[in-house]
Design a protein around this motif. Structure first.
Motif, PDB file in Angstrom:
ATOM      1  N   MET A 243      -0.691   4.310 -13.473  1.00 24.30           N
ATOM      2  CA  MET A 243       0.019   3.648 -12.846  1.00 24.30           C
ATOM      3  C   MET A 243       1.504   4.249 -12.136  1.00 24.30           C
ATOM      4  O   MET A 243       1.880   4.723 -11.024  1.00 24.30           O
ATOM      5  N   PRO A 244       2.058   5.195 -13.224  1.00 22.64           N
ATOM      6  CA  PRO A 244       3.304   5.930 -12.299  1.00 22.64           C
ATOM      7  C   PRO A 244       2.191   6.943 -11.490  1.00 22.64           C
ATOM      8  O   PRO A 244       3.415   6.691 -10.240  1.00 22.64           O
ATOM      9  N   VAL A 245       1.190   7.090 -11.855  1.00 21.69           N
ATOM     10  CA  VAL A 245       0.898   8.614 -10.772  1.00 21.69           C
ATOM     11  C   VAL A 245       0.328   7.653  -9.139  1.00 21.69           C
ATOM     12  O   VAL A 245       0.768   8.056  -8.384  1.00 21.69           O
ATOM     13  N   ILE A 246       0.208   6.577  -9.978  1.00 26.38           N
ATOM     14  CA  ILE A 246      -0.389   5.726  -8.358  1.00 26.38           C
ATOM     15  C   ILE A 246       1.030   5.538  -7.614  1.00 26.38           C
ATOM     16  O   ILE A 246       1.197   5.424  -5.932  1.00 26.38           O
ATOM     17  N   GLN A 247       1.997   4.386  -8.387  1.00 24.36           N
ATOM     18  CA  GLN A 247       3.787   3.690  -7.451  1.00 24.36           C
ATOM     19  C   GLN A 247       4.308   4.642  -6.880  1.00 24.36           C
ATOM     20  O   GLN A 247       4.794   4.577  -6.134  1.00 24.36           O
ATOM     21  N   THR A 248       3.945   6.306  -7.597  1.00 22.59           N
ATOM     22  CA  THR A 248       5.085   7.452  -7.383  1.00 22.59           C
ATOM     23  C   THR A 248       4.151   8.165  -6.129  1.00 22.59           C
ATOM     24  O   THR A 248       4.794   8.317  -4.697  1.00 22.59           O
ATOM     25  N   CYS A 249       3.027   8.029  -5.651  1.00 20.64           N
ATOM     26  CA  CYS A 249       1.639   8.124  -4.644  1.00 20.64           C
ATOM     27  C   CYS A 249       2.354   6.942  -2.957  1.00 20.64           C
ATOM     28  O   CYS A 249       2.272   7.382  -2.319  1.00 20.64           O
ATOM     29  N   LEU A 250       2.381   5.697  -4.281  1.00 17.87           N
ATOM     30  CA  LEU A 250       2.812   4.767  -2.860  1.00 17.87           C
ATOM     31  C   LEU A 250       3.843   4.994  -2.792  1.00 17.87           C
ATOM     32  O   LEU A 250       3.921   4.979  -0.933  1.00 17.87           O
ATOM     33  N   ASN A 251       4.978   5.394  -3.485  1.00 18.25           N
ATOM     34  CA  ASN A 251       5.840   5.118  -2.802  1.00 18.25           C
ATOM     35  C   ASN A 251       6.596   6.637  -1.141  1.00 18.25           C
ATOM     36  O   ASN A 251       7.138   6.689  -0.541  1.00 18.25           O
ATOM     37  N   GLY A 252       5.313   7.558  -2.024  1.00 18.60           N
ATOM     38  CA  GLY A 252       5.217   8.533  -1.013  1.00 18.60           C
ATOM     39  C   GLY A 252       4.662   8.098   0.135  1.00 18.60           C
ATOM     40  O   GLY A 252       5.326   9.311   1.352  1.00 18.60           O
ATOM     41  N   LEU A 253       4.082   7.529   0.076  1.00 18.52           N
ATOM     42  CA  LEU A 253       3.584   7.192   1.493  1.00 18.52           C
ATOM     43  C   LEU A 253       4.231   6.279   2.452  1.00 18.52           C
ATOM     44  O   LEU A 253       4.217   6.262   3.827  1.00 18.52           O
ATOM     45  N   LEU A 255       7.384   6.170   2.658  1.00 18.58           N
ATOM     46  CA  LEU A 255       8.893   7.434   2.675  1.00 18.58           C
ATOM     47  C   LEU A 255       7.726   8.198   4.300  1.00 18.58           C
ATOM     48  O   LEU A 255       8.179   8.596   5.423  1.00 18.58           O
ATOM     49  N   ALA A 256       6.287   8.745   3.762  1.00 14.91           N
ATOM     50  CA  ALA A 256       6.024   9.313   4.697  1.00 14.91           C
ATOM     51  C   ALA A 256       5.549   8.498   6.318  1.00 14.91           C
ATOM     52  O   ALA A 256       5.914   8.844   7.674  1.00 14.91           O
ATOM     53  N   VAL A 257       5.413   7.366   6.528  1.00 16.05           N
ATOM     54  CA  VAL A 257       4.858   6.183   6.867  1.00 16.05           C
ATOM     55  C   VAL A 257       6.350   5.797   7.774  1.00 16.05           C
ATOM     56  O   VAL A 257       6.051   5.921   9.383  1.00 16.05           O
ATOM     57  N   THR A 285       2.211   0.359   8.005  1.00 14.40           N
ATOM     58  CA  THR A 285       2.401  -0.604   6.176  1.00 14.40           C
ATOM     59  C   THR A 285       1.115  -0.996   5.674  1.00 14.40           C
ATOM     60  O   THR A 285       1.193  -0.718   3.674  1.00 14.40           O
ATOM     61  N   GLN A 286       1.855  -2.076   5.867  1.00 13.97           N
ATOM     62  CA  GLN A 286       1.366  -3.113   5.420  1.00 13.97           C
ATOM     63  C   GLN A 286      -0.026  -3.145   4.430  1.00 13.97           C
ATOM     64  O   GLN A 286      -0.982  -2.825   4.017  1.00 13.97           O
TER      65      GLN A 286
END
Length: 584
Positions: A243-253, A255-257, A285-286
């Protein structure tokens, strides 16, 4: 596991699965459609053309999609829960039927604690997988594919960013699952050990307390419990990283968007173009969150699937085990005159089918109306012979004949329906005295029930109870003494009747007087009954028509009491250890 699903899901369950899939597709459609109205509203706001009518219109469609998604989710959960419950019920029934059909060899192979765990804990694991996985397995790929198709319509830069994030998530999750899977497989075996330790402690609680061994038992349990804890912590920590890995990747995505969107909007020419890009960015984003959500669902499946695969294999092992003892085709018992009720010819048997034979070259006959007794030291093979007569095991060599027919040729129900057994361990079931004595009977014969209790010398203490034959019996008969349980076990065998009555050391807890009275009642009131008595006491067997002496799995003496005192040193040694010469 998936073979079990294919085999034990009924036609109604498959209909529920199709309905569930339909609701999932509708739910995904609602979730995918909602961002489009968000985009239109964003564009009109940027262009300055927004009105209350527009807001109510697009907002209303968004609310409609939200409520539609919720309704579909509830409906899907309802059908998934029904499917999972029906599947678990069918699987438990199949497990119960298979386990109860096993011979003693198969039960010993798996072990009682393991069979209990497989029928309960492992089935629950598969039930939970069906309940949750049914929605996730359908929703995740539909949502992922649909969202990716929508994403591909936007800027290629956003699409590349999403693909990179998804690849990173898949690689990391794959590494975590691969690392945890061996420990998850071990977890189920450790659960068996935990159940075994707990079961041993509970069933032997009187001995534990009598020897003040609570701390000793606690240490044994703690060793198993600690190993379970360590294994569970390892898998939980590994899965907890997801879950932390997924959450980090989601936040990174995200920011990238926004970073890519800012660059695209800055380079755009004109307000309409910027408004379009801003609307696309909000939609993207959605959609990107939907893609990540789809992979989160898949990851949740990966989190529960390893244990389910192990549970499925353990259940399949039980359901796929073929019985070593198979029923024959002879449906009737021919009671011809002059044919022995039981005859053993050169019988040898070993529990592990190895060289260390439990009984070897056993040959004897039990004529109609005879009482034949077995005596010998502990481990000499007395109860093994009883098990072979009842065909709980099949002989390795030789043959066992019942009324002139090999027991292997009989239908099991016919064979065991003609033999009444009072087992070495007096087993009583929850219920009342009547249900235990008449166990397995379709109807209760009151006169026969009373006769059975009187013959077993159980009528006196049963009639002394306030509720008589309807007095409650606790599990394993813990509310009765050892002697009372043995008398009820003898009464059950007498009530059943048949061509042969076997008493496998069922007089050991009776006092000498009751022992004598029970045997006298059997002989006088069950006129001409054929019986086999396994006993350790000389007084119980000395009046038998034939006594067979066993030593290390072999017959070392056969005859009447007085004959054996003269001809068999083993029998004489046992007799003199219990009674004086004058008593003998």
């Amino acid at each position: 596991m998936f073979r079990l699903l294919a085999k034990y899901l009924r036609s109604r369950d498959w209909i529920y699965i199709v309905i569930c899939a339909g609701f999932v597709v509708l739910q995904v459609y609602c979730d995918i459609t909602m961002p489009q109205y968000t985009a239109r509203l964003t564009i009109e706001i940027q262009l300055g053309t927004v009105t209350m009518k527009t807001i109510w219109k697009h907002g209303g469609y968004m609310l409609l999609c939200a409520f539609g998604s919720m309704a579909c989710s509830i409906a899907c959960g309802y059908f998934a829960a029904h499917t999972a419950a029906n599947f678990a019920k069918t699987l438990r029934k199949a497990m119960f039927d298979r386990v109860t059909s096993f011979s003693a060899a198969e039960i010993n192979k798996f072990g009682t604690p393991s069979l209990i765990t497989r029928t309960t804990n492992d089935v629950v694991q598969l039930q939970n997988f069906v309940a949750m996985g049914l929605q996730m397995l359908i929703k995740a790929p539909v949502l992922a594919v649909w969202s990716i198709c929508k994403i591909s319509e936007s800027a290629v830069e956003w699409t590349i960013a999403t693909v990179i994030v998804v690849v990173v998530i898949v690689v990391i999750v794959g590494m975590i699952v691969g690392l945890c899977y061996p420990k998850i497989r071990r977890m189920q075996k450790l659960t068996d050990g935990l159940n075994n330790s707990m079961r041993e402690n509970i069933t032997g609680v009187r001995v534990v307390r009598a020897f003040n061994a609570e701390e000793y038992q606690a240490e044994k349990f703690e060793k198993v419990n600690e190993e379970v804890k360590r294994t569970q912590l390892f898998t939980s920590r590994g899965m907890g990283l997801m879950m932390p890995v997924i959450q980090t990747c989601l936040n990174g995505l995200m920011l990238a968007v926004y970073w890519i969107g800012a660059i695209l909007i800055n380079d755009a020419s004109g307000i309409p173009e910027r408004a379009r890009l801003l609307g696309n960015m909000s939609v993207f984003t959605q959609y990107a969150m939907q893609v990540v959500m789809a992979f989160m669902l898949l990851i949740m499946i990966f989190m529960i699937m390893p244990r389910c695969l192990v549970s499925g294999k353990r259940i399949a092992d039980v359901l796929g085990t073929r019985r070593s003892v198979r029923s024959g085709k002879v449906k009737t018992v021919d009671r011809a005159d002059g044919v022995p009720v039981i005859e053993m010819k050169g019988v040898s048997f070993a529990y592990d089918h190895g060289d260390g034979k439990t009984v070897s070259d056993i040959s004897f006959t039990v004529g109609r109306g005879e009482t034949v007794a077995f005596i010998g030291a502990t481990g000499s093979g007395k109860s093994t012979i009883v098990n072979l007569i009842e065909r709980f095991y099949d002989v390795d060599e030789g043959e066992v004949l019942f009324n002139g027919v090999n027991v292997k040729d009989y239908d099991e129900e016919v064979l065991r329906g003609s033999i009444a057994l009072a087992s070495q361990r007096a087993v009583l079931f929850m219920g009342d005295i009547q249900s235990n004595v008449t166990y397995g009977a379709d109807e209760v014969d009151e006169a026969r029930l009373n006769d059975a209790l009187e013959i077993a010398c159980a009528a006196e203490f049963v009639n002394g109870l306030e509720e008589g034959v309807h007095a409650p019996v606790a599990q394993n008969g813990t509310n009765f003494s050892g002697g009372q349980k043995q008398r009820l076990s003898i009464a059950r065998a007498v009530y059943k009747g048949g061509d042969l009555l076997i008493f496998d050391d069922t007089f050991s807890a009776l006092d000498y007087k009751t022992d004598m009275l029970v045997r006298k009642n059997i002989k006088e009131r069950l006129n001409g009954v054929t019986s086999i008595i396994v006993a350790q006491r000389i007084g119980t067997i000395m009046n038998a028509d034939k006594i067979i002496v066993l030593d290390n799995g072999k017959i070392v003496g056969m005859g009447k009491h007085r004959e054996l005192l003269e001809s068999c040193p083993t029998y004489k040694e046992i007799a003199l250890s219990q009674l004086s010469k004058e008593e003998l």
